[in-house]
Write a protein that holds these residues in place. Sequence first.
Motif, PDB file in Angstrom:
ATOM      1  N   LYS A 126      39.714  52.082  39.148  1.00  0.00           N
ATOM      2  CA  LYS A 126      40.269  50.754  39.169  1.00  0.00           C
ATOM      3  C   LYS A 126      41.501  50.758  40.179  1.00  0.00           C
ATOM      4  CE  LYS A 126      40.559  51.363  34.106  1.00  0.00           C
ATOM      5  NZ  LYS A 126      41.116  51.327  32.950  1.00  0.00           N
ATOM      6  N   ASP A 127      41.837  49.464  40.646  1.00  0.00           N
ATOM      7  CA  ASP A 127      42.839  49.082  41.349  1.00  0.00           C
ATOM      8  C   ASP A 127      43.624  47.948  41.075  1.00  0.00           C
ATOM      9  OD1 ASP A 127      42.406  51.064  43.267  1.00  0.00           O
ATOM     10  OD2 ASP A 127      41.246  49.885  44.657  1.00  0.00           O
ATOM     11  N   THR A 128      45.083  47.916  40.897  1.00  0.00           N
ATOM     12  CA  THR A 128      45.703  46.895  40.713  1.00  0.00           C
ATOM     13  C   THR A 128      46.585  46.428  41.959  1.00  0.00           C
ATOM     14  OG1 THR A 128      45.875  47.602  38.329  1.00  0.00           O
ATOM     15  CG2 THR A 128      47.386  45.897  39.018  1.00  0.00           C
ATOM     16  N   ILE A 129      46.112  45.246  42.551  1.00  0.00           N
ATOM     17  CA  ILE A 129      46.531  45.115  43.762  1.00  0.00           C
ATOM     18  C   ILE A 129      47.702  43.546  43.669  1.00  0.00           C
ATOM     19  CG2 ILE A 129      46.028  44.450  46.290  1.00  0.00           C
ATOM     20  CD1 ILE A 129      43.574  45.987  45.732  1.00  0.00           C
ATOM     21  N   GLY A 183      52.657  34.233  44.017  1.00  0.00           N
ATOM     22  CA  GLY A 183      51.767  35.443  44.147  1.00  0.00           C
ATOM     23  C   GLY A 183      50.870  35.780  43.000  1.00  0.00           C
ATOM     24  N   TYR A 184      50.108  36.717  43.212  1.00  0.00           N
ATOM     25  CA  TYR A 184      49.380  37.436  42.109  1.00  0.00           C
ATOM     26  C   TYR A 184      49.183  38.676  41.999  1.00  0.00           C
ATOM     27  CZ  TYR A 184      47.000  32.773  42.787  1.00  0.00           C
ATOM     28  OH  TYR A 184      46.777  31.381  42.787  1.00  0.00           O
ATOM     29  N   VAL A 185      49.058  39.152  40.748  1.00  0.00           N
ATOM     30  CA  VAL A 185      48.711  40.581  40.830  1.00  0.00           C
ATOM     31  C   VAL A 185      47.280  40.689  39.980  1.00  0.00           C
ATOM     32  CG1 VAL A 185      49.172  42.667  39.240  1.00  0.00           C
ATOM     33  CG2 VAL A 185      51.004  41.517  40.367  1.00  0.00           C
ATOM     34  N   VAL A 186      46.353  41.375  40.870  1.00  0.00           N
ATOM     35  CA  VAL A 186      44.853  41.285  40.573  1.00  0.00           C
ATOM     36  C   VAL A 186      44.303  42.700  40.308  1.00  0.00           C
ATOM     37  CG1 VAL A 186      42.577  40.393  41.079  1.00  0.00           C
ATOM     38  CG2 VAL A 186      45.074  39.320  41.996  1.00  0.00           C
ATOM     39  N   LYS A 221      40.762  40.747  36.098  1.00  0.00           N
ATOM     40  CA  LYS A 221      41.791  39.863  35.751  1.00  0.00           C
ATOM     41  C   LYS A 221      42.834  39.563  36.806  1.00  0.00           C
ATOM     42  CE  LYS A 221      44.411  39.334  31.611  1.00  0.00           C
ATOM     43  NZ  LYS A 221      43.715  38.156  31.249  1.00  0.00           N
ATOM     44  N   GLY A 222      43.530  38.429  36.619  1.00  0.00           N
ATOM     45  CA  GLY A 222      44.530  38.213  37.629  1.00  0.00           C
ATOM     46  C   GLY A 222      45.602  37.404  36.701  1.00  0.00           C
ATOM     47  N   TRP A 223      46.617  37.828  37.202  1.00  0.00           N
ATOM     48  CA  TRP A 223      48.016  37.174  36.809  1.00  0.00           C
ATOM     49  C   TRP A 223      48.823  36.268  37.785  1.00  0.00           C
ATOM     50  CZ3 TRP A 223      46.462  42.295  35.984  1.00  0.00           C
ATOM     51  CH2 TRP A 223      46.076  42.491  34.682  1.00  0.00           C
ATOM     52  N   GLN A 224      49.157  35.396  37.406  1.00  0.00           N
ATOM     53  CA  GLN A 224      49.837  34.482  38.481  1.00  0.00           C
ATOM     54  C   GLN A 224      51.336  34.418  38.387  1.00  0.00           C
ATOM     55  OE1 GLN A 224      49.120  30.315  37.645  1.00  0.00           O
ATOM     56  NE2 GLN A 224      47.108  30.376  39.051  1.00  0.00           N
TER      57      GLN A 224
END
Length: 192
Positions: A57-60, A46-49, A33-36
């Motif tokens: 799990k990684d949130t980058i 930018g994004y948080v993915v 999942k990604g958030w703009q």
Amino acid sequence: DLPPGIPYAWPPRSVLKKQGLAPTEENQKRFVKGWQYKDADGKVIGYVVRYEGHGKKDTIPFFRTFPSGGWCSGHSTKTARPLYGRHLLAQFPTALVLVVEGEKCANSVNKLNPGETGIVAVSWPGGAKVVKKADWQPLNGRDVIVWPDWDWVGLKAAIDVQNSVEAWLGVCDPQKISIEPPSEGWDVADYL
């Protein structure tokens, strides 16, 4: 929060680089999942993915760009981190602002249509431990309620949000709001 026309997965890396989006894989983990993140004008900054694989799990964050185009991981070290939902603050300048922990929670609130509810939800990138690195300036002059995740980490983050907003804006007139959660770990998304 995926770009329009891409409902379930992001396109191949070559297309991502051309369009300037975050990669579909990172450290041998797949995109989930990604958030703009957008600026006040609605431009993607930018994004948080979230990536998953090998039982982890990684949130980058992707807030820096390569000189040749495309995104590379990390936040700028020269500027404060932008708020998720910043563009909605500009679209709804008189709305009550609900500060929540995480993009999922912000989306849960914002799906209710800020134009009708009079409420806009924002969050900060990076989770509970990096509240102080966020740019709280866009909340200047706004009525703000902090809705914590209901665990010790979430409650500490809510206190950090209040202190950070006060430090950024120089004034704070907090009002206590009592939310009686049904269980630990409960958040606004669970409520909605």
